[in-house]
Design a protein around this motif. Structure first.
Motif, PDB file in Angstrom:
ATOM      1  N   LEU A 100     -31.573 -29.267   8.627  1.00  0.00           N
ATOM      2  CA  LEU A 100     -30.360 -29.882   9.170  1.00  0.00           C
ATOM      3  C   LEU A 100     -30.069 -29.383  10.582  1.00  0.00           C
ATOM      4  CD1 LEU A 100     -27.115 -30.466   7.165  1.00  0.00           C
ATOM      5  CD2 LEU A 100     -26.967 -29.584   9.480  1.00  0.00           C
ATOM      6  N   GLU A 101     -29.634 -30.311  11.418  1.00  0.00           N
ATOM      7  CA  GLU A 101     -29.189 -29.967  12.772  1.00  0.00           C
ATOM      8  C   GLU A 101     -28.063 -30.908  13.172  1.00  0.00           C
ATOM      9  OE1 GLU A 101     -30.772 -30.111  17.393  1.00  0.00           O
ATOM     10  OE2 GLU A 101     -32.245 -29.785  15.790  1.00  0.00           O
ATOM     11  N   SER A 102     -26.870 -30.366  13.357  1.00  0.00           N
ATOM     12  CA  SER A 102     -25.743 -31.203  13.766  1.00  0.00           C
ATOM     13  C   SER A 102     -24.578 -30.347  14.238  1.00  0.00           C
ATOM     14  CB  SER A 102     -25.280 -32.094  12.607  1.00  0.00           C
ATOM     15  OG  SER A 102     -24.117 -32.810  12.992  1.00  0.00           O
ATOM     16  N   GLY A 103     -23.947 -30.815  15.316  1.00  0.00           N
ATOM     17  CA  GLY A 103     -22.737 -30.179  15.816  1.00  0.00           C
ATOM     18  C   GLY A 103     -21.483 -30.859  15.313  1.00  0.00           C
ATOM     19  N   GLY A 104     -21.631 -31.825  14.381  1.00  0.00           N
ATOM     20  CA  GLY A 104     -20.483 -32.482  13.783  1.00  0.00           C
ATOM     21  C   GLY A 104     -20.199 -33.841  14.379  1.00  0.00           C
ATOM     22  N   GLY A 105     -19.125 -34.447  13.893  1.00  0.00           N
ATOM     23  CA  GLY A 105     -18.760 -35.787  14.347  1.00  0.00           C
ATOM     24  C   GLY A 105     -17.653 -36.364  13.496  1.00  0.00           C
ATOM     25  N   VAL A 106     -17.705 -37.668  13.265  1.00  0.00           N
ATOM     26  CA  VAL A 106     -16.623 -38.365  12.568  1.00  0.00           C
ATOM     27  C   VAL A 106     -16.500 -37.879  11.126  1.00  0.00           C
ATOM     28  CG1 VAL A 106     -16.736 -40.409  14.037  1.00  0.00           C
ATOM     29  CG2 VAL A 106     -18.180 -40.280  11.999  1.00  0.00           C
ATOM     30  N   VAL A 107     -15.262 -37.759  10.661  1.00  0.00           N
ATOM     31  CA  VAL A 107     -14.992 -37.198   9.335  1.00  0.00           C
ATOM     32  C   VAL A 107     -15.588 -38.055   8.230  1.00  0.00           C
ATOM     33  CG1 VAL A 107     -13.184 -36.548   7.713  1.00  0.00           C
ATOM     34  CG2 VAL A 107     -12.884 -36.099  10.141  1.00  0.00           C
ATOM     35  N   HIS A 108     -15.331 -39.373   8.284  1.00  0.00           N
ATOM     36  CA  HIS A 108     -15.798 -40.232   7.198  1.00  0.00           C
ATOM     37  C   HIS A 108     -17.323 -40.272   7.118  1.00  0.00           C
ATOM     38  CE1 HIS A 108     -15.368 -42.710  10.819  1.00  0.00           C
ATOM     39  NE2 HIS A 108     -16.361 -43.434  10.366  1.00  0.00           N
ATOM     40  N   GLY A 109     -17.993 -40.196   8.261  1.00  0.00           N
ATOM     41  CA  GLY A 109     -19.452 -40.224   8.267  1.00  0.00           C
ATOM     42  C   GLY A 109     -20.046 -38.966   7.664  1.00  0.00           C
ATOM     43  N   TYR A 110     -19.552 -37.807   8.087  1.00  0.00           N
ATOM     44  CA  TYR A 110     -20.102 -36.553   7.573  1.00  0.00           C
ATOM     45  C   TYR A 110     -19.624 -36.259   6.156  1.00  0.00           C
ATOM     46  CZ  TYR A 110     -22.670 -35.381  11.703  1.00  0.00           C
ATOM     47  OH  TYR A 110     -23.611 -35.395  12.707  1.00  0.00           O
ATOM     48  N   GLY A 111     -18.455 -36.792   5.793  1.00  0.00           N
ATOM     49  CA  GLY A 111     -18.027 -36.685   4.405  1.00  0.00           C
ATOM     50  C   GLY A 111     -18.994 -37.416   3.489  1.00  0.00           C
ATOM     51  N   LEU A 112     -19.431 -38.611   3.907  1.00  0.00           N
ATOM     52  CA  LEU A 112     -20.405 -39.367   3.125  1.00  0.00           C
ATOM     53  C   LEU A 112     -21.750 -38.653   3.094  1.00  0.00           C
ATOM     54  CD1 LEU A 112     -21.245 -41.853   1.538  1.00  0.00           C
ATOM     55  CD2 LEU A 112     -21.649 -43.044   3.712  1.00  0.00           C
ATOM     56  N   ALA A 113     -22.153 -38.061   4.226  1.00  0.00           N
ATOM     57  CA  ALA A 113     -23.425 -37.333   4.274  1.00  0.00           C
ATOM     58  C   ALA A 113     -23.410 -36.157   3.302  1.00  0.00           C
ATOM     59  CB  ALA A 113     -23.685 -36.841   5.693  1.00  0.00           C
ATOM     60  N   ALA A 114     -22.285 -35.437   3.235  1.00  0.00           N
ATOM     61  CA  ALA A 114     -22.156 -34.322   2.290  1.00  0.00           C
ATOM     62  C   ALA A 114     -22.234 -34.832   0.852  1.00  0.00           C
ATOM     63  CB  ALA A 114     -20.834 -33.589   2.525  1.00  0.00           C
ATOM     64  N   SER A 115     -21.643 -35.988   0.604  1.00  0.00           N
ATOM     65  CA  SER A 115     -21.686 -36.578  -0.742  1.00  0.00           C
ATOM     66  C   SER A 115     -23.111 -36.967  -1.127  1.00  0.00           C
ATOM     67  CB  SER A 115     -20.777 -37.810  -0.802  1.00  0.00           C
ATOM     68  OG  SER A 115     -19.429 -37.461  -0.580  1.00  0.00           O
ATOM     69  N   GLN A 116     -23.899 -37.396  -0.151  1.00  0.00           N
ATOM     70  CA  GLN A 116     -25.292 -37.738  -0.439  1.00  0.00           C
ATOM     71  C   GLN A 116     -26.082 -36.508  -0.866  1.00  0.00           C
ATOM     72  OE1 GLN A 116     -26.526 -40.797  -0.647  1.00  0.00           O
ATOM     73  NE2 GLN A 116     -24.529 -41.622  -0.067  1.00  0.00           N
ATOM     74  N   LEU A 117     -25.839 -35.377  -0.208  1.00  0.00           N
ATOM     75  CA  LEU A 117     -26.518 -34.140  -0.612  1.00  0.00           C
ATOM     76  C   LEU A 117     -26.039 -33.681  -1.984  1.00  0.00           C
ATOM     77  CD1 LEU A 117     -26.692 -32.023   2.680  1.00  0.00           C
ATOM     78  CD2 LEU A 117     -28.300 -33.704   1.772  1.00  0.00           C
TER      79      LEU A 117
END
Length: 336
Positions: free
Chosen positions: A128-145
Motif C-alpha cells: 500500500l502507498e497513499s497519502g489519503g484523499g476523499v473520505v467516501h473513497g478510502y472508506g470503501l477501500a478499507a471495506s474492501q480489505l
C-alpha cells in the motif's frame, strides 16, 4: 540568413499541420471507438517463479559448476517434497491511491477474484502507498480489505513509503501491519479547504445568487459571502468525520491509544512502531522473500482496458514530443 528564416518558417508550418492532424484523428477515433464500460482484465503473475529465477541466475554466476549443480539438486529435492503437500498461496495486491481513490474500482475486482478461489490456509499481502484523499473513497477501500478478513483470509499490509490519513484508514484493518523504517504513518485527522472569491466579485460588481432548501444544504461557498454559522456547521461536520475515523481505528487496533495519535500528525516507521500504529519494521521486499520460503506467491492485478482513443492519444503525444525535440535540436544547430 534568408535561407534560415525560410527554413524555420517551413518547420513551423509542418509542426502546425502535424499537431492539427493528430488532434483531428484523436477526436474522430474517440467518437467512434469508445471503450466498453466495466470491461477489464485480471492478470496473475507468478512472483515465486520470478524470485526463484533471479536467485538461480545469480548463483549460476557466483558459484563454481560443482557448487551450482549441488544447489540445483537440492532445489529439485525440495520441489519434489513439496509436490506431495497441499500448496499454500499468498496473493499479493498493489494499491497506490490518489486523492480521489479511483483505484478502489480495481481493488474491489481483485478482492472479489481472490475470495472466489482462496482456501482457508492462504494469505493476502497488500503493498500500500497513499497519502489519503476523499473520505467516501478510502472508506470503501478499507471495506474492501475487510472483506478479505471476513472471508477468513489472513491479511498483511506492507508500506514502504506512506500510509497516511485514508491510507492509514485502509492499513489499520489488517491482521498485521508492517512498514519500512522511514515510511510515513498516521495523519489520523480530517482536512477541508476551499478558496472564496466573494470580495473579488464585489470589487468587479458581479452579483452571485445561490438558492437552497434546508438550512444547512450549503455551509461554505466559493462565491457567496460565508457566515459564522456556516463555518461552525462545517467544522461540526469535520469533527463528526474525525470521530468516525477514530472509532474505525480503535475498532481495528483495540490496544492502540487512539486519542494520543489522532492529532493529524504523522510518524516515521520506527516511531510509529513505538506508538503502536504498526506491528513490525520490515520492507515489502523482505516480507515477500520470507513468505516465499513456505508459500507460492501470486501478484493479482485488475486493469480496465484502454480504448483506442486513449492509446492513440498516448501515441500522438509521444510523436509530438519527438518532433519538438528534433526541431529544437535543429534550431540550435542553425543558430549557434
Amino acid at each position: 540568413m534568408e535561407f534560415l528564416y525560410e527554413y524555420g518558417l517551413f518547420l513551423a508550418k509542418t509542426v502546425t499541420f502535424l499537431v492539427a492532424f493528430a488532434i483531428l484523428t484523436a477526436l474522430i477515433v474517440g467518437a467512434s471507438a469508445k471503450p466498453k464500460n466495466g470491461k477489464g482484465e485480471l492478470t496473475i503473475e507468478d512472483l515465486s517463479e520470478q524470485l526463484n529465477n533471479q536467485k538461480r541466475e545469480l548463483l549460476n554466476v557466483a558459484l563454481d559448476k560443482d557448487a551450482f549443480k549441488a544447489f540445483e539438486k537440492s532445489e529439485k529435492k525440495k520441489s519434489k517434497d513439496k509436490s506431495t503437500e497441499p500448496k499454500k498461496k499468498v496473493f499479493v495486491l498493489n494499491f497506490k491511491g490518489g486523492i480521489d481513490a479511483k483505484e478502489v474500482e480495481s481493488l474491489r475486482n481483485e478482492v472479489t477474484a481472490i475470495i472466489q478461489i482462496a482456501e482457508s490456509n492462504d494469505k493476502v499481502v497488500v503493498k500500500l502507498e497513499s497519502g489519503g484523499g476523499v473520505v467516501h473513497g478510502y472508506g470503501l477501500a478499507a471495506s474492501q480489505l475487510a472483506r478479505l478478513k471476513q472471508a477468513g483470509l489472513e491479511l498483511t499490509v506492507t508500506v514502504d513509503k506512506i500510509a497516511a490519513s485514508g491510507g492509514y484508514m485502509m492499513a489499520c484493518v489488517s491482521d498485521k501491519f508492517v512498514c519500512a523504517p522511514f515510511a510515513m504513518i498516521g495523519s489520523i485527522g480530517v482536512i477541508a479547504q476551499l478558496p472564496n472569491f466573494n470580495k473579488l466579485l464585489k470589487k468587479n460588481n458581479v452579483e452571485f445568487e445561490q438558492v437552497t432548501a434546508g438550512e444547512f444544504k450549503r455551509t461554505l461557498t466559493m462565491f457567496g459571502e460565508n457566515t459564522d454559522t456556516g463555518r461552525e456547521k462545517f467544522k461540526q461536520e469535520l469533527e463528526q468525520i474525525h470521530a468516525l475515523f477514530r472509532e474505525h481505528v480503535q475498532s481495528a487496533r483495540p490496544k492502540l491509544n487512539v486519542e494520543k495519535v489522532a492529532t493529524g500528525e504523522t510518524w516515521f516507521g520506527t516511531d510509529a512502531l513505538k506508538m503502536g500504529l504498526v506491528d513490525a519494521i520490515q520492507t515489502s521486499d523482505d516480507l515477500l522473500l520470507s513468505l516465499n520460503e513456505e508459500f507460492e506467491l501470486y501478484m493479482v492485478t485488475y486493469q480496465n482496458k484502454k480504448g483506442l482513443s486513449d492509446k492513440l492519444g498516448i501515441g500522438a503525444s509521444t510523436v509530438l514530443d519527438k518532433i519538438t525535440e528534433k526541431i529544437l535540436s535543429k534550431s540550435k544547430e542553425l543558430y549557434h
